[in-house]
Design an enzyme around this catalytic site. Structure first.
Site, PDB file in Angstrom:
ATOM      1  CD1 TRP A  99      -2.093  -2.281   1.948  1.00  0.00           C
ATOM      2  CD2 TRP A  99      -2.836  -1.366   0.034  1.00  0.00           C
ATOM      3  NE1 TRP A  99      -3.071  -3.105   1.543  1.00  0.00           N
ATOM      4  CE2 TRP A  99      -3.400  -2.553   0.266  1.00  0.00           C
ATOM      5  CE3 TRP A  99      -3.410  -0.483  -1.031  1.00  0.00           C
ATOM      6  CZ2 TRP A  99      -4.610  -2.983  -0.447  1.00  0.00           C
ATOM      7  CZ3 TRP A  99      -4.290  -1.076  -1.836  1.00  0.00           C
ATOM      8  CH2 TRP A  99      -4.864  -2.183  -1.717  1.00  0.00           C
ATOM      9  CG  ASP A 166      -3.212   3.958   4.301  1.00  0.00           C
ATOM     10  OD1 ASP A 166      -4.592   3.749   4.646  1.00  0.00           O
ATOM     11  OD2 ASP A 166      -2.832   3.389   3.138  1.00  0.00           O
ATOM     12  CE  LYS A 190      -8.483  -3.330   4.282  1.00  0.00           C
ATOM     13  NZ  LYS A 190      -7.603  -2.305   3.519  1.00  0.00           N
TER      14      LYS A 190
HETATM   15  C1  LIG Z   1      -7.272  -1.976   2.253  1.00  0.00           C
HETATM   16  C2  LIG Z   1      -6.098  -0.826   2.218  1.00  0.00           C
HETATM   17  C3  LIG Z   1      -5.960   0.039   1.367  1.00  0.00           C
HETATM   18  C4  LIG Z   1      -6.882   0.245   0.209  1.00  0.00           C
HETATM   19  O1  LIG Z   1      -8.173   0.784   0.348  1.00  0.00           O
HETATM   20  P1  LIG Z   1      -9.253   1.240  -0.611  1.00  0.00           P
HETATM   21  O2  LIG Z   1     -10.363   1.768  -0.001  1.00  0.00           O
HETATM   22  O3  LIG Z   1      -9.717  -0.109  -1.219  1.00  0.00           O
HETATM   23  O4  LIG Z   1      -8.592   1.970  -1.459  1.00  0.00           O
HETATM   24  C5  LIG Z   1      -4.926   1.004   1.318  1.00  0.00           C
HETATM   25  N1  LIG Z   1      -4.142   0.945   2.581  1.00  0.00           N
HETATM   26  C6  LIG Z   1      -4.493   0.117   3.604  1.00  0.00           C
HETATM   27  C7  LIG Z   1      -3.155   0.081   4.588  1.00  0.00           C
HETATM   28  C8  LIG Z   1      -5.223  -0.973   3.345  1.00  0.00           C
HETATM   29  O5  LIG Z   1      -5.181  -1.854   4.371  1.00  0.00           O
END
Ligand SMILES: *Cc1c(COP(=O)(O)O)cnc(C)c1O
Length: 357
Positions: A99, A166, A190
């Protein structure tokens, strides 16, 4: 058979969240209409949005100079919104997994990107600890929990420049010092709700400093001015996020959540560390509390497929590891009950016993 949901995302939600959302799909607050068929600008939905914002502010103790947004586009949209809004000349990034790499790729479209440290040398099995954040960077970007590799930054780090995080897969899993961050963002799917909505917590004063024109939909200031309603928001996911935040508050908030999460992770890592056949992939001081990645020791490698079906037959869902790590990954997010962790441990023990005869 009872299912134990270890999916990495979208992932397990509290039962009350699913029940209350199902009810609101039929009839929101007894108004005789579904949450899916009313105007987002009417008072019934406005109060859903206001409460979701207020609850996230409350559980994370968000200071007054920050705004909370709920937007479309997921975490991935923010990979480009962050540099669009903040990168004038140079940005610094910590490369800790897939990511982080995707975020870096987007930032490179807007200016210079300094990768201050990377754990790519050992397949992202650790969080780099010694690095210097350039004081002339426009911001420093981290991925607090590396969902795929099972590593996590467990403390709020100090940064001389705005810190952008993030937090898709560990938001609300522990108390945060929000004042140390410029932007915190992530997809909801999540720890906060279903897919379809992203959260953004942004300190207002870091915006408006780049010279470029920003398309309205990608400009954080436009979303702040419009209270996350510049266009039609994802009403149903926002409703479910509100329900999850209510549940979190009832459980005792993020401090209590952290205590429960550390307990669950401790149980599972202990089982892995004491096992003859399983071994954890992440280095000990970098282990994630949310995603526990493990494989079979070399001499038992050929048993991985067998264990996977053994566990699936006993109700374990979503424990296949990501292809870039292999083996197994148990995602043990906020809503996963401790009983499910125990059930997985029991299955691991049962399998190990079977194989040692
Ligand atoms: C799942 C995830 C993403 C992607 O998220 P989207 O909403 O599908 O764009 C980005 N960063 C992390 C750390 C993730 O776990």
């Amino acid at each position: 058979m009872k299912k134990h949901n270890f999916s990495a995302g979208p992932s397990v939600l509290p039962g009350t969240v699913i029940d209350n959302t199902a009810k609101a799909i039929h009839d929101l607050n007894g108004i005789g209409l579904s949450v899916m068929e009313i105007s987002h600008r009417g008072k019934d939905f406005q109060s859903v949005m206001d409460e979701a914002v207020a609850l996230l502010r409350e559980v994370l103790d968000v200071p007054a100079d920050y705004d909370v947004l709920f937007l479309h586009g997921g975490a991935s949209m923010n990979f480009c919104m962050v540099p669009f809004n903040l990168l004038q000349r140079k940005a610094a990034y910590l490369e800790t997994g897939s990511w982080a790499k995707k975020a870096i790729k987007e930032a490179k479209n807007f200016g210079q990107v300094d990768i201050v440290a990377s754990s790519a040398d050992r397949n992202f099995s650790y969080i780099p600890k010694s690095y210097e954040i350039p004081a002339d960077a426009d911001y420093f970007h981290i991925t607090t929990n590396n969902t795929i590799f099972g590593t996590e930054i467990l403390e709020d780090i100090d940064s001389p420049v705005p810190l952008v995080a993030d937090m898709s897969s560990d938001i609300c899993s522990r108390p945060l010092d929000v004042s140390k961050y410029g932007i915190i963002y992530g997809g909801a799917q999540k720890n906060l709700g279903p897919a379809g909505v992203a959260f953004v917590i942004v300190r207002r004063d870091i915006l408006g400093k780049v010279e470029r024109t920003i398309p309205s939909m990608l400009d954080y200031r436009v979303h702040i001015e419009n209270g996350s309603m510049f266009n039609t928001p994802p009403c149903l996911p926002i409703f479910a996020v509100r329900e999850t935040l209510k549940w979190l508050k009832e459980v005792g908030g993020v401090s209590k959540m952290q205590e429960i999460n550390l307990g669950k992770a401790g149980m599972l890592y202990d089982e892995i560390d004491n096992s003859r056949i399983f071994t954890a992939t992440a280095e000990k001081n970098s282990r994630s509390v949310m995603n526990v990645c493990f494989v079979m020791k070399d001499e038992y490698k050929d048993l991985e497929a067998e264990f996977l079906s053994f566990a699936q037959e006993r109700g374990m869902v979503g424990i296949k590891g990501h292809r870039s790590v292999g083996g197994f990954r148990a995602s043990i997010y906020n809503a996963l009950p401790v009983g499910s962790v125990q059930a997985l441990i029991d299955v691991m023990k049962e399998f190990e016993e079977l194989k040692s005869k």
